[in-house]
Design a protein around this motif. Structure first.
Motif, PDB file in Angstrom:
ATOM      1  N   TYR A  74      44.967  42.893  53.199  1.00 41.74           N
ATOM      2  CA  TYR A  74      46.359  43.214  53.203  1.00 41.74           C
ATOM      3  C   TYR A  74      46.717  43.602  51.870  1.00 41.74           C
ATOM      4  O   TYR A  74      47.666  44.407  51.683  1.00 41.74           O
ATOM      5  CB  TYR A  74      47.104  41.853  53.697  1.00 41.74           C
ATOM      6  N   LEU A  75      46.285  42.796  50.866  1.00 46.35           N
ATOM      7  CA  LEU A  75      46.699  43.281  49.295  1.00 46.35           C
ATOM      8  C   LEU A  75      46.139  44.563  49.038  1.00 46.35           C
ATOM      9  O   LEU A  75      46.804  45.418  48.370  1.00 46.35           O
ATOM     10  CB  LEU A  75      45.949  42.388  48.405  1.00 46.35           C
ATOM     11  N   MET A  76      45.029  45.057  49.468  1.00 46.39           N
ATOM     12  CA  MET A  76      44.533  46.293  49.238  1.00 46.39           C
ATOM     13  C   MET A  76      45.534  47.423  49.957  1.00 46.39           C
ATOM     14  O   MET A  76      45.804  48.570  49.589  1.00 46.39           O
ATOM     15  CB  MET A  76      43.227  46.642  49.782  1.00 46.39           C
ATOM     16  N   GLN A  77      45.847  47.117  51.220  1.00 41.24           N
ATOM     17  CA  GLN A  77      46.786  47.933  51.904  1.00 41.24           C
ATOM     18  C   GLN A  77      47.932  48.039  51.358  1.00 41.24           C
ATOM     19  O   GLN A  77      48.736  49.128  51.232  1.00 41.24           O
ATOM     20  CB  GLN A  77      46.828  47.515  53.404  1.00 41.24           C
ATOM     21  N   GLU A  78      48.652  47.122  50.917  1.00 39.89           N
ATOM     22  CA  GLU A  78      49.935  46.935  50.350  1.00 39.89           C
ATOM     23  C   GLU A  78      49.784  47.731  48.975  1.00 39.89           C
ATOM     24  O   GLU A  78      50.656  48.543  48.633  1.00 39.89           O
ATOM     25  CB  GLU A  78      50.180  45.499  50.040  1.00 39.89           C
ATOM     26  N   TYR A  79      48.822  47.656  48.357  1.00 46.31           N
ATOM     27  CA  TYR A  79      48.530  48.337  46.997  1.00 46.31           C
ATOM     28  C   TYR A  79      48.362  49.961  47.205  1.00 46.31           C
ATOM     29  O   TYR A  79      48.887  50.811  46.411  1.00 46.31           O
ATOM     30  CB  TYR A  79      47.394  47.975  46.227  1.00 46.31           C
ATOM     31  N   ALA A  80      47.857  50.254  48.446  1.00 44.06           N
ATOM     32  CA  ALA A  80      47.638  51.713  48.779  1.00 44.06           C
ATOM     33  C   ALA A  80      48.914  51.977  49.210  1.00 44.06           C
ATOM     34  O   ALA A  80      49.144  53.423  48.867  1.00 44.06           O
ATOM     35  CB  ALA A  80      46.587  51.812  49.789  1.00 44.06           C
ATOM     36  N   SER A  81      49.703  51.591  49.668  1.00 42.21           N
ATOM     37  CA  SER A  81      51.056  52.023  50.059  1.00 42.21           C
ATOM     38  C   SER A  81      52.003  52.211  48.999  1.00 42.21           C
ATOM     39  O   SER A  81      52.786  52.873  49.115  1.00 42.21           O
ATOM     40  CB  SER A  81      51.628  51.034  51.338  1.00 42.21           C
ATOM     41  N   ILE A  82      51.843  51.150  48.081  1.00 42.93           N
ATOM     42  CA  ILE A  82      52.499  51.590  46.682  1.00 42.93           C
ATOM     43  C   ILE A  82      52.187  52.689  45.988  1.00 42.93           C
ATOM     44  O   ILE A  82      53.383  53.364  45.465  1.00 42.93           O
ATOM     45  CB  ILE A  82      52.337  50.076  45.727  1.00 42.93           C
ATOM     46  N   ILE A  83      51.012  52.917  45.755  1.00 36.24           N
ATOM     47  CA  ILE A  83      50.675  54.317  45.252  1.00 36.24           C
ATOM     48  C   ILE A  83      50.659  55.337  45.955  1.00 36.24           C
ATOM     49  O   ILE A  83      50.518  56.502  45.521  1.00 36.24           O
ATOM     50  CB  ILE A  83      49.423  54.095  44.397  1.00 36.24           C
ATOM     51  N   GLY A  84      50.650  55.069  47.369  1.00 41.31           N
ATOM     52  CA  GLY A  84      50.812  56.546  48.287  1.00 41.31           C
ATOM     53  C   GLY A  84      49.484  57.278  48.226  1.00 41.31           C
ATOM     54  O   GLY A  84      49.428  58.453  48.430  1.00 41.31           O
ATOM     55  N   ASN A  85      48.186  56.467  48.337  1.00 47.40           N
ATOM     56  CA  ASN A  85      47.052  57.089  48.325  1.00 47.40           C
ATOM     57  C   ASN A  85      46.256  56.960  49.330  1.00 47.40           C
ATOM     58  O   ASN A  85      45.657  55.917  49.741  1.00 47.40           O
ATOM     59  CB  ASN A  85      46.267  56.522  46.756  1.00 47.40           C
ATOM     60  N   ASN A  86      46.035  58.060  50.120  1.00 46.17           N
ATOM     61  CA  ASN A  86      45.225  57.870  51.546  1.00 46.17           C
ATOM     62  C   ASN A  86      43.928  57.816  51.148  1.00 46.17           C
ATOM     63  O   ASN A  86      43.214  56.921  51.937  1.00 46.17           O
ATOM     64  CB  ASN A  86      45.428  59.076  52.368  1.00 46.17           C
ATOM     65  N   ASN A  87      43.415  58.292  50.224  1.00 44.74           N
ATOM     66  CA  ASN A  87      41.719  58.056  49.654  1.00 44.74           C
ATOM     67  C   ASN A  87      41.414  56.641  49.388  1.00 44.74           C
ATOM     68  O   ASN A  87      40.379  56.282  49.763  1.00 44.74           O
ATOM     69  CB  ASN A  87      41.468  59.058  48.479  1.00 44.74           C
ATOM     70  N   LEU A  88      42.490  56.091  48.701  1.00 45.37           N
ATOM     71  CA  LEU A  88      42.389  54.523  48.375  1.00 45.37           C
ATOM     72  C   LEU A  88      42.350  53.852  49.819  1.00 45.37           C
ATOM     73  O   LEU A  88      41.430  52.670  50.085  1.00 45.37           O
ATOM     74  CB  LEU A  88      43.175  53.962  47.478  1.00 45.37           C
ATOM     75  N   SER A  89      42.889  54.108  50.839  1.00 45.51           N
ATOM     76  CA  SER A  89      42.992  53.498  52.055  1.00 45.51           C
ATOM     77  C   SER A  89      41.489  53.758  52.568  1.00 45.51           C
ATOM     78  O   SER A  89      41.117  52.571  53.194  1.00 45.51           O
ATOM     79  CB  SER A  89      43.869  54.053  52.864  1.00 45.51           C
ATOM     80  N   PHE A  90      41.019  54.855  52.529  1.00 49.37           N
ATOM     81  CA  PHE A  90      39.737  54.949  53.257  1.00 49.37           C
ATOM     82  C   PHE A  90      38.797  53.986  52.273  1.00 49.37           C
ATOM     83  O   PHE A  90      37.711  53.443  53.012  1.00 49.37           O
ATOM     84  CB  PHE A  90      39.422  56.500  52.888  1.00 49.37           C
ATOM     85  N   GLU A  91      38.654  54.147  50.989  1.00 52.16           N
ATOM     86  CA  GLU A  91      37.906  53.238  50.415  1.00 52.16           C
ATOM     87  C   GLU A  91      38.210  51.799  50.437  1.00 52.16           C
ATOM     88  O   GLU A  91      37.271  50.939  50.598  1.00 52.16           O
ATOM     89  CB  GLU A  91      38.104  53.494  48.596  1.00 52.16           C
ATOM     90  N   ILE A  92      39.290  51.335  50.612  1.00 50.74           N
ATOM     91  CA  ILE A  92      39.420  50.072  51.044  1.00 50.74           C
ATOM     92  C   ILE A  92      38.831  49.589  52.425  1.00 50.74           C
ATOM     93  O   ILE A  92      38.062  48.670  52.492  1.00 50.74           O
ATOM     94  CB  ILE A  92      41.163  49.971  51.272  1.00 50.74           C
ATOM     95  N   GLY A  93      38.942  50.560  53.548  1.00 46.85           N
ATOM     96  CA  GLY A  93      38.169  50.474  54.569  1.00 46.85           C
ATOM     97  C   GLY A  93      36.818  50.196  54.409  1.00 46.85           C
ATOM     98  O   GLY A  93      36.182  49.326  54.879  1.00 46.85           O
ATOM     99  N   LYS A  94      36.110  50.958  53.560  1.00 42.25           N
ATOM    100  CA  LYS A  94      34.682  50.957  53.179  1.00 42.25           C
ATOM    101  C   LYS A  94      34.320  49.515  52.476  1.00 42.25           C
ATOM    102  O   LYS A  94      33.558  48.890  52.930  1.00 42.25           O
ATOM    103  CB  LYS A  94      34.369  52.164  52.195  1.00 42.25           C
ATOM    104  N   LYS A  95      35.165  49.055  51.602  1.00 43.99           N
ATOM    105  CA  LYS A  95      35.157  47.978  50.892  1.00 43.99           C
ATOM    106  C   LYS A  95      35.171  46.744  52.052  1.00 43.99           C
ATOM    107  O   LYS A  95      34.255  45.848  51.840  1.00 43.99           O
ATOM    108  CB  LYS A  95      36.280  47.605  49.746  1.00 43.99           C
TER     109      LYS A  95
END
Length: 197
Positions: A44-65
């Motif tokens: 949840y925190l990773m998704q929240e952070y990704a939405s704050i910075i608006g970075n789709n690549n980070l969402s992909f990285e989060i899924g891998k993490k």
């Protein structure tokens, strides 16, 4: 009663970085928390952070993490179950194995136990192979053994942009994420302004 960080505006940046790098215990403020709750909160925190910075690549990285974290948890469960079987604690081993999709027979003959241990070893080998392939793929892609986000380097860039020191002990993940977003937006604006002239 256990207390953990659950929001980006609560968690100090230094703790968030630890969580991002796989140390889910950094979420715990006090008490004991289940691995499932830690994993869900980290996701949840990773998704929240990704939405704050608006970075789709980070969402992909989060899924891998998350996938890597789940694989490591499965390996831990498989090891625990194998140890319990070797100690003769079949009921506890059976309960743990259900979490990883292995059904242990009710009869505890040598043949049945050997089959279960084979299934554990087979699952462990498969998970370890997938993790190795994933790591190798990342290294080939980046050509260096570095993490997807080098927070120290990124923090220095953001700090230089805003002409300030960003103390990871004092800033929350949300504050830092908003600074990253502001910097990226400003850079994008400068870039598009340059294209118009």
């Amino acid at each position: 009663m256990a207390k953990i960080y659950t929001k980006c505006d609560e968690i100090p940046l230094c703790k968030f970085i630890e969580v991002y790098n796989g140390n889910l215990e950094a979420l715990v403020v006090s008490g004991k928390v289940s691995n499932d709750e830690l994993r869900d909160t980290a996701s949840y925190l990773m998704q929240e952070y990704a939405s704050i910075i608006g970075n789709n690549n980070l969402s992909f990285e989060i899924g891998k993490k998350n996938s890597i974290i789940n694989s490591n948890i499965k390996l831990t469960l498989l090891d625990a179950a194998a140890n319990l079987i070797n100690m003769g604690s079949y009921k506890n081993a059976s309960d743990i194995l259900e979490y990883v999709g292995i059904k242990m027979a009710d009869d505890h003959s040598k043949e049945t136990i050997d089959k279960t241990l084979d299934a554990i070893n087979s699952n462990r080998s498969y998970i370890e192979m997938r993790l190795t392939l994933e790591r190798n793929k990342e290294r080939q892609k980046q050509n260096l053994p570095v993490k997807p986000i080098d927070f120290t380097r990124e923090r220095m860039i953001v700090g230089t942009h805003f002409k300030m020191y960003i103390d990871p002990l004092k800033y929350t993940a949300a504050e830092y994420g908003n600074m990253v977003k502001m910097m990226l937006d400003e850079l994008k604006e400068v870039k598009s302004y340059g294209k118009r002239n």
